[in-house]
Design an enzyme around this catalytic site. Structure first.
Site, mmCIF file in Angstrom:
data_model
loop_
_atom_site.group_PDB
_atom_site.id
_atom_site.type_symbol
_atom_site.label_atom_id
_atom_site.label_comp_id
_atom_site.label_asym_id
_atom_site.label_seq_id
_atom_site.Cartn_x
_atom_site.Cartn_y
_atom_site.Cartn_z
ATOM 1 N N GLU A 182 0.805 -1.220 0.000
ATOM 2 C CA GLU A 182 0.000 0.000 0.000
ATOM 3 C C GLU A 182 0.840 1.274 0.000
ATOM 4 O O GLU A 182 0.352 2.342 -0.375
ATOM 5 C CB GLU A 182 -0.951 -0.004 1.201
ATOM 6 C CG GLU A 182 -2.083 -1.009 1.053
ATOM 7 C CD GLU A 182 -3.089 -0.932 2.183
ATOM 8 O OE1 GLU A 182 -2.727 -0.438 3.258
ATOM 9 O OE2 GLU A 182 -4.228 -1.386 1.978
ATOM 10 N N GLU B 250 6.992 -21.609 8.816
ATOM 11 C CA GLU B 250 7.232 -20.673 9.908
ATOM 12 C C GLU B 250 8.151 -21.250 10.981
ATOM 13 O O GLU B 250 8.702 -20.506 11.797
ATOM 14 C CB GLU B 250 5.910 -20.232 10.537
ATOM 15 C CG GLU B 250 5.195 -21.315 11.327
ATOM 16 C CD GLU B 250 3.942 -20.772 12.015
ATOM 17 O OE1 GLU B 250 3.935 -20.745 13.247
ATOM 18 O OE2 GLU B 250 3.001 -20.368 11.302
#
Length: 298
Positions: free
Chosen positions: A83, A114
């Site tokens: 963004e 992870e």
């Protein structure tokens, strides 16, 4: 700390009957719990400010904002990075989101990614991490190996490290120069850290990235000014921005924008300092393109 003992994994007394209440009551419970998030984030004001100040300095010297996380935390980092490009007109390579398991993990969980400490470091190595970069490690639980490995490597390189967790005394915090720990309490649905924890992380990322951009001079007063007027609609918007912050008429703003070759910060500087294009350009260069600093000192 064992996973079962983390605050984010505890049952929330306020929502223990959420499966039997009316839908309106369900929504009220969620809203009441979400109100606690802003308070938890507010308790980290000093740490967030420290993160912004140092990150802004590094960014100004050419550093990159690099987000590192797994699952929801990783997705929030990718979102914040993405963004910044259209919002503040920065180059895509200046804000990068890394998620454990690679881009495909944005849409589908990659099992075991992870839990790999080496993977976080490898992903940063692939970016040729350097000492001016800023690495933001995100983990609601504060213990994700992928993030810990990345932060450890970033520290070795001399990059600026920030950790964002939702538990106190987090593991990732031990591997960061600035540890931000917004303790939001147990989730509404036990262990669903995409909820309160995710909201807290999004708020913190908004603050950090927006603060860094403000310190780069991409905001004047409270208006985004580093816009690229590439078509007639955007030229009109740019002229309205200039008019709003200078009190010039929109026609005057439009004419100045043309003289400034569609450079909004330059046009604002020309009007506010009553200078021509070349003079205004020199002032902006003197103050690293920061219109607020130009106006304050002239």
């Amino acid at each position: 700390m064992e996973i079962k003992n983390l605050t984010t994994e505890q049952r929330n007394p306020a929502s223990i009957h959420i499966d039997t209440v009316s839908t309106v009551e369900m929504v009220k419970i969620m809203n009441e719990e979400d109100q606690k998030v802003a308070l938890a984030v507010g308790n980290q004001d000093e740490q967030i400010a420290r993160a912004i100040d140092e990150a802004a300095n590094r960014y100004k010297k050419g550093g990159r904002l690099i987000y590192l996380g797994a699952g929801t935390s990783g997705r929030l980092g990718v979102l914040d990075a993405a963004e910044l490009v259209p919002t503040y007109g920065i180059k895509p390579e200046r804000a990068i989101g890394l998620i454990a398991g690679g881009p495909g993990a944005m849409y589908k969980a990659v099992e075991g990614a992870e839990d790999d400490t080496n993977l976080g470091a490898e992903d940063l190595k692939d970016l040729n991490l350097n000492s001016q970069d800023i690495v933001l490690g995100l983990a609601a639980s504060g213990r994700t190996p992928y993030v810990i490995g990345g932060l450890e490597y970033a520290n070795q390189i001399g990059a600026f490290t920030i950790s964002i967790a939702c538990v106190k005394d987090s593991e990732i915090g031990k591997h960061a120069e600035v540890a931000i720990e917004a303790v939001v309490g147990p989730e509404i649905v036990t262990g669903s850290t995409r909820m309160k924890s995710g909201t807290a992380q999004k708020m913190i990322l908004n603050m950090i990235s927006t603060g860094v951009m403000i310190r780069q001079g991409k905001v004047f007063e409270n208006v985004m000014i580093d816009v690229m007027p590439t078509n007639s609609k955007l030229v009109d918007r740019a002229s309205r921005i200039i008019s709003a912050v200078t009190d010039a008429t929109q026609e005057e703003a439009l004419q100045t924008l043309k003289k400034a070759e569609n450079n909004v910060p330059l046009a604002i500087t020309m009007i506010k300092t009553e200078s021509n294009k070349d003079e205004a350009q020199k002032l902006l260069e003197q103050y690293n393109g920061n219109v607020s600093e130009v106006i304050k000192n002239n």
